[in-house]
Scaffold this motif. Structure first.
Motif, PDB file in Angstrom:
ATOM      1  N   GLU A 189      37.419  31.654  32.517  1.00 19.51           N
ATOM      2  CA  GLU A 189      37.125  32.351  33.771  1.00 19.51           C
ATOM      3  C   GLU A 189      38.273  33.280  34.142  1.00 19.51           C
ATOM      4  O   GLU A 189      38.066  34.446  34.509  1.00 19.51           O
ATOM      5  N   ASP A 190      39.512  32.785  34.038  1.00 16.51           N
ATOM      6  CA  ASP A 190      40.680  33.622  34.340  1.00 16.51           C
ATOM      7  C   ASP A 190      40.772  34.799  33.374  1.00 16.51           C
ATOM      8  O   ASP A 190      41.104  35.920  33.763  1.00 16.51           O
ATOM      9  N   ARG A 225      38.245  37.386  34.322  1.00 15.24           N
ATOM     10  CA  ARG A 225      38.646  38.034  35.574  1.00 15.24           C
ATOM     11  C   ARG A 225      39.672  39.128  35.281  1.00 15.24           C
ATOM     12  O   ARG A 225      39.591  40.244  35.816  1.00 15.24           O
ATOM     13  N   GLY A 255      31.279  40.373  34.606  1.00 16.26           N
ATOM     14  CA  GLY A 255      31.138  39.474  35.756  1.00 16.26           C
ATOM     15  C   GLY A 255      30.163  38.348  35.462  1.00 16.26           C
ATOM     16  O   GLY A 255      30.392  37.190  35.850  1.00 16.26           O
ATOM     17  N   MET A 278      31.906  35.910  33.261  1.00 14.87           N
ATOM     18  CA  MET A 278      32.844  35.094  34.037  1.00 14.87           C
ATOM     19  C   MET A 278      32.119  33.975  34.776  1.00 14.87           C
ATOM     20  O   MET A 278      32.590  32.826  34.835  1.00 14.87           O
TER      21      MET A 278
END
Length: 903
Positions: A496-497, A500, A749, A752
């Protein structure tokens, strides 16, 4: 020989744009160098330098590259005194070497040991001040010098070292060497090749081990032949040979000039100093010696000293000719040897092309362009670019004057390379044993080893003519300090990081493209992550050394390849447009109406076409230019790297499910990752061939497949835009990637959202290795069970180790059996989700139903914040079948021998 303040390109390379990255890949970035043995690394160093280097006259070498003799020292007077003292015999030889090496009985180490006494005699008879002597000759061929940053097994035969730092009992250190030497008693091709490989490696070790080394010297002896060597971040030169036993003038001149020079004149950087305690290096947080570094600002701000705390990146120091980039976390000091103050900063040291805009200035220009063209997005850009505190070229003190550290103007004292220089081959004997001598002997020999009947039997293999040496553009030493200290994106483990950060990076590219700029070097080292005090992750784009205005590339006659090879756009790697086809359609013929007899008669009666022209030009191909789409593709490759070249090790803190229907194929993912990031063909097929990439997504663990399918959607966006502009020959403008970039931001997105809770690791940490379904599923992992994030190269090595641990009987077709359709059995319907092996019932297996008990559904209209990852969207078609690649094929790709069965 003339001095010139500014020299044009050499005639041999006038057509080449020197200020760009060379077309050749860096061999010192390959696994042969990073993971290989010493011999493999030596070959990589030579490959980077080139097949040949300029061979210059001894006069040029002494005048341009060697320190000037100290006032009061005289070569002629020293030789006279040496003769009067008997150090030089009446017949013109050194007294300690009355017999030539090739005829002497002592072994090599014993025979050349008296060179130390020759050097001492030269010093003692020169009349020089003992306190002014900087270097001394040391010969300890059995001793391995100490290395603090990069290990090496090399043991140079001799070296010029700092006299004050190397007393007789002290151990040698690479940091204290100004010259490395190699000796051989014979002068055969293999002796020369061995000396060349070893001396270049030792010189390379000095440059990569010691941040203070700006350039370094070498010396090789084969029998009575001596050559002198010089290497900087731009050039490598060798002198023509001399007879070291009789050419006393050259030997004495060289020895005196070196031993009585100051540190800056023989390669050390006076603006860098080691932090010492009781004469020993003080280690930083990472164990590397701490340094104090002076940064001089171009805007006339006061000079500032910094002390390094740890190394952030130094892989750039591997290469020979190149930037030699190093980056440290450092603290500002109140003065040299002063106290630390303020927050840590990032300090970058590199060697840039002397006519290239400096990175700090380029970043200023980008800020100005965006502020003028798009003030609305300027604040967003500021958040995702590093803040420059100071930057400028490095000036070093030579005697009483300060001069810019320039590889030509300072290191060569503005002397150009003579146009009549020779070409020195760095390797005479090839690994296959073929050289010019035995080719000539084979041409007239009969019978021959080749035998009769093969197309090469009477055509001995010919080598291409020796190429002219590479002449590189001069470089300038440059430093820049950034306010933010970040981590590389490849150091993150949360997917996820990672995504991002990639979203922020793509937004930055969209903004600078709109302002007319292209980055040209998006890679895992140039996309960074900063964690703010509130825990928020912010992506940063850095390394604008190769950034340029898009319009500038259109006016250039040639454009050279830039970028990091594993993340480079495929078109940039090939240096051509892949979707351009200006060939006219082939006119149909009526050959299909002929019988074979008629066809044979017609073929033998055919006439040459009346309009055939021997000089008929082929279709004109437009000149290749780097454009914004290539930046965006590089970011796609970087995104793909984290999905395919990494593995899921945790899902919300637990091991991922090992159900046969969900785990995918460890071996097949490993195989495809090697194709994507090790081979040009694999990369080209993935981006250009429909279905090639999407068919491989099934081998990922089910929780990572949504990301895989969305990456394929992004690939199609790129693919379609390439086709649109290249097949229609549409003008390529700075907005060519605008819509694609915005579309890909949305897809990133979605990725993510689909990978929340996933932690990635290396292949060696993959829970799928050797596990049976559900045996260890949903079991908590301790933090110490997960390996520290690896670099890309370390990950490749882990992949090789994993392949070597796979037993030959552990075939992918066996591992995939629970989820493979029966290819020879009844037709199996395949929906958007992976299907297991058909059971006795006709009911289709539904992955969505199976996974609802594990995680919230992915197939709804929205993915909530708490949604865990799950297989890909049903709108994306699945492959019709699985490829039957086996473990043995994987091993073949990795060039490993499979283990015998039963072991």
């Amino acid at each position: 020989m003339e001095r010139k303040p500014e020299s044009p390109a050499h005639p041999r390379i006038a057509e080449t744009k020197l200020s760009e990255t060379p077309l050749a890949r860096k061999a010192t970035s390959t696994d042969a160098y990073l993971q290989g043995n010493t011999n493999a690394r030596r070959k990589a160093v030579i490959e980077d330098i080139g097949e040949t280097i300029p061979e210059v006259s001894v006069k040029y070498f002494l005048e341009a590259l060697v320190p000037q003799l100290r006032r009061g020292l005289s070569v002629d007077k020293t030789i006279k005194k040496l003769k009067s003292k008997g150090a030089i015999t009446p017949d013109g030889h050194w007294a300690l070497f009355s017999v030539s090496p090739g005829k002497a009985e002592p072994v090599e180490d014993v025979y050349f040991q008296p060179l130390v006494d020759v050097a001492k005699s030269i010093v003692s008879q020169s009349g020089g001040n003992a306190n002014s002597q900087l270097l001394t000759l040391v010969q300890r061929p059995r001793e391995k010098p100490m290395a603090y940053v990069r290990s090496s097994e090399t043991k140079p035969d001799g070296c010029f070292v700092l006299k004050s730092k190397t007393p007789d009992a002290a151990r040698l250190r690479w940091q204290d060497m100004a010259l490395c030497a190699e000796y051989k008693k014979q002068d055969r091709l293999k002796d020369r090749d061995d000396n060349v490989a070893k001396v270049l490696w030792s010189m390379h070790q000095c440059m990569r081990e010691d941040a203070r080394h700006r350039f370094v010297y070498g010396m090789t002896i084969e029998n009575e032949t001596m050559r002198l060597w010089f290497s900087s971040r731009a050039d490598t030169f060798v002198s023509k040979e001399i007879n070291w036993r009789t050419d006393h003038e050259t030997v004495v001149h060289f020895f005196l000039a070196m031993m009585y020079a100051n540190e800056a004149e023989v390669g050390w950087d006076p603006t860098i100093a080691y932090v010492l305690q009781d004469g020993e290096f003080v280690p930083g947080e990472d164990g590397a010696p701490q340094l104090e570094i002076l940064v001089q600002d171009e805007s006339r701000k006061p000079d500032v000293w910094y002390r390094t705390h740890r190394v952030l990146a130094d892989h750039g120091a591997h290469g020979g000719p190149g930037r030699g980039t190093r980056v440290w976390e450092a603290y500002e000091l109140t003065g040299q040897h002063g106290e630390k103050r303020g927050n840590p900063v990032a300090l970058k040291d590199s060697w840039i092309d002397h006519n290239r805009p400096k990175e700090g200035q380029t970043m200023e220009d980008i800020h100005t362009s965006v502020k003028q063209s798009n003030p609305k997005d300027y604040k967003r850009l500021q958040k995702s670019l590093l803040t420059v505190l100071r930057h400028g070229a490095v000036s070093v003190q030579i005697g009483r004057r300060w001069e810019v550290d320039h590889t030509r103007d300072l290191m060569r004292r503005e002397f150009d390379v003579p146009p009549d220089h020779g070409s020195f081959k760095l390797r005479e004997l090839y690994e296959d044993g073929i050289n010019s001598e035995n080719i000539k002997s084979m041409e007239s020999s009969f019978p021959s080893n080749a035998g009769t009947g093969h197309h090469r039997s009477h055509a001995p293999q010919q080598r291409p003519s020796t190429p002219a040496p590479r002449l590189h553009h001069p470089r300038v030493h440059y430093r820049i300090v950034f306010k933010e200290v970040c981590v590389r994106i490849c150091d993150l483990t949360s997917l996820e990081d990672i995504f991002r950060v990639l979203i922020h990076a793509l937004i930055v590219l969209t903004i600078i493209h709109g302002a007319g700029w292209i980055h040209r070097d998006i890679s895992s080292g140039n996309v960074l992550a900063e964690r703010l005090p509130d825990g928020t992750i912010v992506g940063k784009v850095t390394d604008f050394e190769y950034a340029m205005r898009f319009g500038d590339t259109q006016s250039e006659r040639h454009e050279m390849r830039t970028g990091t090879e594993d993340f480079m756009a495929v078109e940039v790697e090939c240096m051509k447009y892949l979707y351009f086809d200006n060939q006219p359609a082939v006119a149909p013929n009526n050959a299909s109406t002929y019988s074979l007899d008629e066809l044979e008669d017609a073929a033998f009666q055919s006439q040459a076409p009346a309009d055939a022209k021997p000089d008929q030009p082929g279709p004109k191909r437009p000149a290749f230019r780097y454009n914004p789409l290539h930046d965006v593709e590089s970011l796609w490759w970087l995104s793909t790297y984290f999905v395919f070249n990494k593995v899921v090790v945790l899902v919300n803190g637990l091991k991922p499910s090992m159900d046969a229907e969900l785990k995918g194929s460890y071996n097949m993912q490993l195989f495809y990752a090697s194709q994507l990031f090790w081979t040009q063909r694999g990369r080209e097929w993935a981006i250009t061939k429909p279905g090639e990439f999407s068919e491989e997504v099934i081998h990922l663990h089910a929780v990572a497949r949504p990301a895989g399918y969305l990456l394929d959607k992004m690939r199609r966006l790129l693919h379609d835009q390439y086709k649109l502009i290249e097949e229609t020959l549409a003008p390529i403008t700075q907005t060519v990637a605008s819509n694609v970039s915005k579309g890909m931001v949305l897809e990133l997105g979605r990725i993510m959202a689909s990978v929340r809770g996933l932690t990635i690791g290396e292949f060696k940490d993959d829970p799928r290795r050797g596990h049976f379904a559900n045996k260890t599923a949903n079991t908590a992992l301790r933090p110490d069970q997960i390996s520290h994030p690896m670099t890309k190269t370390e990950g490749k090595q882990a992949m090789i180790e994993e392949a070597s641990n796979i037993d030959e009987s552990d075939d992918d077709s066996l591992e995939l059996e629970p989820i493979m359709p029966l290819f020879l059995g009844e037709q199996t319907t395949r929906d958007a989700s992976p299907s297991p092996r058909p059971s006795s019932t006709s009911q289709l297996w539904d992955l969505k139903v199976e996974m609802e008990s594990i995680m919230p559904p992915f197939f709804g209209e929205e993915v909530t914040r708490d949604a865990s990852p799950s297989p890909g969207p049903s709108s994306v078609p699945q492959p019709s079948g699985l490829k039957g690649r086996t473990t043995s094929k994987l091993k073949s790709m990795l060039k490993l021998k499979p283990k015998p069965k039963g072991k």
